[in-house]
Write an enzyme that holds these catalytic residues in place. Structure first.
Site, PDB file in Angstrom:
ATOM      1  N   GLU A  70     -11.010  -1.209  -2.382  1.00  0.00           N
ATOM      2  CA  GLU A  70     -11.891  -2.060  -3.158  1.00  0.00           C
ATOM      3  C   GLU A  70     -12.917  -1.249  -3.945  1.00  0.00           C
ATOM      4  O   GLU A  70     -13.315  -0.151  -3.545  1.00  0.00           O
ATOM      5  CB  GLU A  70     -12.627  -3.024  -2.221  1.00  0.00           C
ATOM      6  CG  GLU A  70     -11.688  -3.945  -1.462  1.00  0.00           C
ATOM      7  CD  GLU A  70     -12.342  -4.678  -0.324  1.00  0.00           C
ATOM      8  OE1 GLU A  70     -11.837  -5.749   0.057  1.00  0.00           O
ATOM      9  OE2 GLU A  70     -13.356  -4.187   0.214  1.00  0.00           O
ATOM     10  N   GLU A 106      -7.684 -13.494  -3.858  1.00  0.00           N
ATOM     11  CA  GLU A 106      -7.092 -13.207  -2.559  1.00  0.00           C
ATOM     12  C   GLU A 106      -7.919 -13.908  -1.492  1.00  0.00           C
ATOM     13  O   GLU A 106      -9.089 -14.226  -1.707  1.00  0.00           O
ATOM     14  CB  GLU A 106      -7.084 -11.698  -2.272  1.00  0.00           C
ATOM     15  CG  GLU A 106      -6.265 -10.871  -3.237  1.00  0.00           C
ATOM     16  CD  GLU A 106      -6.285  -9.385  -2.895  1.00  0.00           C
ATOM     17  OE1 GLU A 106      -6.853  -9.025  -1.830  1.00  0.00           O
ATOM     18  OE2 GLU A 106      -5.756  -8.598  -3.689  1.00  0.00           O
ATOM     19  N   ASN A 107      -7.313 -14.123  -0.348  1.00  0.00           N
ATOM     20  CA  ASN A 107      -8.084 -14.523   0.822  1.00  0.00           C
ATOM     21  C   ASN A 107      -8.664 -13.276   1.468  1.00  0.00           C
ATOM     22  O   ASN A 107      -8.067 -12.201   1.429  1.00  0.00           O
ATOM     23  CB  ASN A 107      -7.225 -15.293   1.812  1.00  0.00           C
ATOM     24  CG  ASN A 107      -5.977 -14.546   2.228  1.00  0.00           C
ATOM     25  OD1 ASN A 107      -5.187 -14.117   1.367  1.00  0.00           O
ATOM     26  ND2 ASN A 107      -5.757 -14.392   3.526  1.00  0.00           N
ATOM     27  N   ALA A 108      -9.842 -13.412   2.057  1.00  0.00           N
ATOM     28  CA  ALA A 108     -10.502 -12.251   2.657  1.00  0.00           C
ATOM     29  C   ALA A 108      -9.953 -11.925   4.037  1.00  0.00           C
ATOM     30  O   ALA A 108      -9.839 -10.762   4.410  1.00  0.00           O
ATOM     31  CB  ALA A 108     -12.003 -12.498   2.742  1.00  0.00           C
ATOM     32  N   ASP A 140       0.841  -1.198   0.000  1.00  0.00           N
ATOM     33  CA  ASP A 140       0.000   0.000   0.000  1.00  0.00           C
ATOM     34  C   ASP A 140       0.873   1.244   0.000  1.00  0.00           C
ATOM     35  O   ASP A 140       1.722   1.421   0.886  1.00  0.00           O
ATOM     36  CB  ASP A 140      -0.883   0.024   1.249  1.00  0.00           C
ATOM     37  CG  ASP A 140      -2.078  -0.898   1.136  1.00  0.00           C
ATOM     38  OD1 ASP A 140      -3.011  -0.553   0.388  1.00  0.00           O
ATOM     39  OD2 ASP A 140      -2.079  -1.953   1.802  1.00  0.00           O
ATOM     40  N   HIS A 189     -20.202 -11.716   0.769  1.00  0.00           N
ATOM     41  CA  HIS A 189     -20.786 -13.048   0.720  1.00  0.00           C
ATOM     42  C   HIS A 189     -21.930 -13.251   1.692  1.00  0.00           C
ATOM     43  O   HIS A 189     -22.585 -14.289   1.666  1.00  0.00           O
ATOM     44  CB  HIS A 189     -19.694 -14.086   1.015  1.00  0.00           C
ATOM     45  CG  HIS A 189     -19.008 -13.841   2.339  1.00  0.00           C
ATOM     46  ND1 HIS A 189     -19.498 -14.348   3.512  1.00  0.00           N
ATOM     47  CD2 HIS A 189     -17.899 -13.121   2.646  1.00  0.00           C
ATOM     48  CE1 HIS A 189     -18.696 -13.952   4.515  1.00  0.00           C
ATOM     49  NE2 HIS A 189     -17.720 -13.213   4.011  1.00  0.00           N
ATOM     50  N   HIS A 215      -7.251   5.707  -0.304  1.00  0.00           N
ATOM     51  CA  HIS A 215      -8.250   5.464   0.731  1.00  0.00           C
ATOM     52  C   HIS A 215      -7.580   5.486   2.093  1.00  0.00           C
ATOM     53  O   HIS A 215      -6.356   5.474   2.199  1.00  0.00           O
ATOM     54  CB  HIS A 215      -8.954   4.126   0.503  1.00  0.00           C
ATOM     55  CG  HIS A 215      -8.050   2.931   0.630  1.00  0.00           C
ATOM     56  ND1 HIS A 215      -7.186   2.554  -0.379  1.00  0.00           N
ATOM     57  CD2 HIS A 215      -7.860   2.025   1.635  1.00  0.00           C
ATOM     58  CE1 HIS A 215      -6.512   1.474   0.001  1.00  0.00           C
ATOM     59  NE2 HIS A 215      -6.907   1.140   1.220  1.00  0.00           N
ATOM     60  N   ASP A 248      -7.178  -3.998  10.304  1.00  0.00           N
ATOM     61  CA  ASP A 248      -6.333  -2.799  10.226  1.00  0.00           C
ATOM     62  C   ASP A 248      -5.584  -2.590  11.534  1.00  0.00           C
ATOM     63  O   ASP A 248      -6.202  -2.504  12.604  1.00  0.00           O
ATOM     64  CB  ASP A 248      -7.178  -1.553   9.925  1.00  0.00           C
ATOM     65  CG  ASP A 248      -7.626  -1.480   8.478  1.00  0.00           C
ATOM     66  OD1 ASP A 248      -7.274  -2.388   7.709  1.00  0.00           O
ATOM     67  OD2 ASP A 248      -8.329  -0.516   8.117  1.00  0.00           O
ATOM     68  N   ARG A 260      -1.708 -11.896   4.914  1.00  0.00           N
ATOM     69  CA  ARG A 260      -0.553 -11.098   4.566  1.00  0.00           C
ATOM     70  C   ARG A 260       0.706 -11.937   4.622  1.00  0.00           C
ATOM     71  O   ARG A 260       0.664 -13.088   5.024  1.00  0.00           O
ATOM     72  CB  ARG A 260      -0.409  -9.886   5.496  1.00  0.00           C
ATOM     73  CG  ARG A 260      -1.547  -8.918   5.352  1.00  0.00           C
ATOM     74  CD  ARG A 260      -1.276  -7.583   6.043  1.00  0.00           C
ATOM     75  NE  ARG A 260      -2.431  -6.716   5.837  1.00  0.00           N
ATOM     76  CZ  ARG A 260      -2.549  -5.902   4.816  1.00  0.00           C
ATOM     77  NH1 ARG A 260      -1.542  -5.792   3.970  1.00  0.00           N
ATOM     78  NH2 ARG A 260      -3.638  -5.195   4.651  1.00  0.00           N
TER      79      ARG A 260
END
Length: 492
Positions: free
Chosen positions: A219, A436-438, A85, A343, A125, A133, A468
């Site tokens: 996103e 990606e994994n969520a 990022d 989802h 963002h 986070d 990560r």
């Protein structure tokens, strides 16, 4: 009702769905799945030179020794690149057009020194306030007052005029609202230009993808379940984010353009609005969903179409701004955008598919039960195809690859089914799709990796970025990622 029954039956649709493709003017025709059901794309990543295996860096590196050790570990078993990022608020936060790249000079140098490539995210963002986070970086503080005295499309912006406003009346400062793109596109261009000037020569070949933030958490979505609103988090329907003066004005303009007159609007909607000024987002958003207006009324379908279309058009504008600013620099770099796997609430009988509506991801004017429409995701997926013939390949990333379905209360989730729907439609639309994994914990279990493997073996995913890096530097995460890479890059 038909929609509720169909939503609850969505698991069976994975095997028996059928239908013909219905292209919209903005997208090209998509081959229809066979009449007896879709044929899964299969393991398209096998031996494909476009296959990539990446990891995400921490939101902010604080322990440099651990970071270096993790880089060495993942590089040794074949990871290609590190996604980083590049926080707008950190780099340009002090003053307009004053850039501090010192942190990224160090991060990029360390990553490339280990033989790894770079996949920077132009992060327009906020960091902080979302799941996982552990770092906060606000948007530049000078941004909001800079445009407060300006008018856009006849609207005086004021201190919150660049921000999304929700059905609860709250404003989100996590990203600039898409209806204000024309106001701030030069800010995105300036930032991209500065990034290119700083690193275009140094890392010309090492930058293999530039991912572009298109909303909160980077996103393509509205901040429908974010912290500025109450009671909107997982697994609720979230909150609509289309109540700012700019959004309401755009809705009125779109409906007048679509129908030609307020009389025609009233005829279509069965309303008796006295003027265009009475066209508005849902006054009672709870009733809009619980009465199934979002599915079963012309007003509801028109509103959701506009809401979804506005999000996709926002994505197109920002992606083009970045592509144009990069010009010929980083010649090996694709452009990426991320679509979240929303989802939950998919099979909720009170308001099926509502969370996907409030985030802006689906159209309800399409057949949500059909593989031919991507189960409502047609425009979001085909955003990538709007750049065909342009100077950059545009790649879509989709999250939630590690998750299971859980189609009962309270989640009403079809996470794994959604991964399949997106994979199938992207493949038929000719869109390069990566995953990606969520959630970070999802790559710490064999079950999560089994789901990731199924997505690649069956549903056409072409690359993986793991959230990560620290979660795949030891234990099950490292062992399973190394095994995964060896499968798709056997020469590693």
């Amino acid at each position: 009702m038909r929609h509720i029954t169909a939503a609850v039956a969505a698991l069976s649709l994975v095997l028996v769905g059928a239908g013909g493709a219905q292209a919209t003017p903005a997208e090209g025709p998509v081959p229809a799945p066979p009449a007896d059901g879709p044929v899964p794309p299969g393991p398209v990543a096998l031996d494909d030179p476009e296959f990539t295996a990446n990891v995400m860096a921490p939101l902010k590196v604080t322990d440099w020794a651990d970071f270096e050790a993790d880089l060495e570990t993942v590089a040794a078993y074949g990871v290609d690149a590190v996604s980083v990022d590049v926080w707008w608020g950190d780099v340009e936060g002090a003053a307009d057009n004053q850039f501090d790249w010192s942190y990224y000079d160090r991060v990029f140098d360390l990553i490339t020194s280990k033989g790894l490539d770079l996949a920077p995210i132009l992060s327009f963002h906020q960091a902080g306030g979302n799941v996982g986070d552990d770092y906060t970086s606000l948007l530049p503080s000078w941004l909001w007052p800079k445009y407060a005295d300006e008018r856009h499309h006849g609207v005086e912006l004021g201190p919150t005029g660049l921000q999304y406003q929700s059905e609860q009346g709250n404003h989100s400062a996590e990203s600039v609202q898409g209806w204000a793109d024309e106001v701030v596109l030069d800010e995105y261009r300036d930032f991209t230009d500065a990034f290119e000037q700083q690193y275009g020569d140094v890392y010309a070949d090492e930058v293999v993808e530039v991912n572009v933030s298109l909303g909160p958490s980077g996103e393509l979505r509205y901040p429908s379940y974010n912290q500025h609103d109450e009671g909107t988090g997982y697994p609720t329907r979230g909150a609509l984010q289309s109540y700012s003066p700019l959004a309401v004005q755009d809705l009125r303009s779109e409906m007048l353009h679509r129908y030609g007159s307020i009389e025609a609007v009233n005829a279509a909607w069965g309303t008796d609005l006295a003027s265009v000024q009475e066209i508005a987002p849902p006054e009672d958003a709870d009733a809009f969903f619980t009465d199934l207006d979002h599915l079963d009324t012309q007003y509801g379908r028109d509103f959701v179409d506009w809401y979804n279309g506005s999000l996709v058009e926002h994505g197109e504008r920002v992606l083009w701004a970045v592509i144009d600013s990069l010009c010929g620099d980083f010649p090996e770099a694709d452009i990426g955008y991320k679509v979240p796997g929303i989802h939950w609430s998919m099979t909720n009988p009170a308001h099926p598919r509502a969370a996907e509506v409030t985030t802006g991801l689906i159209q309800t004017s399409l057949d949500l039960d059909s593989w031919a429409t991507g189960h409502g995701y047609q425009r979001v997926v085909e955003l990538a195809n709007r750049f065909d013939g342009g100077p950059r390949e545009v790649v879509m990333h989709f999250t939630a690859l590690e998750m299971d379905d859980d189609p009962v209360e309270p989640a009403y989730s079809l996470a794994q089914t959604l991964v399949e729907w997106i994979g199938d439609y992207a493949y038929r639309a000719g869109v390069d799709l990566k995953g990606e994994n969520a959630l970070a914990g999802g790559v710490g279990s064999d079950e999560g990796w089994d789901n990731i493997n199924e997505a690649f073996e069956t549903w056409g995913y072409l690359g993986l970025t793991v959230l990560r890096m620290g979660d795949v530097s030891s234990g099950i995460g490292a062992a399973r990622y190394a095994e995964f890479i060896k499968t798709y890059s056997p020469d590693v």
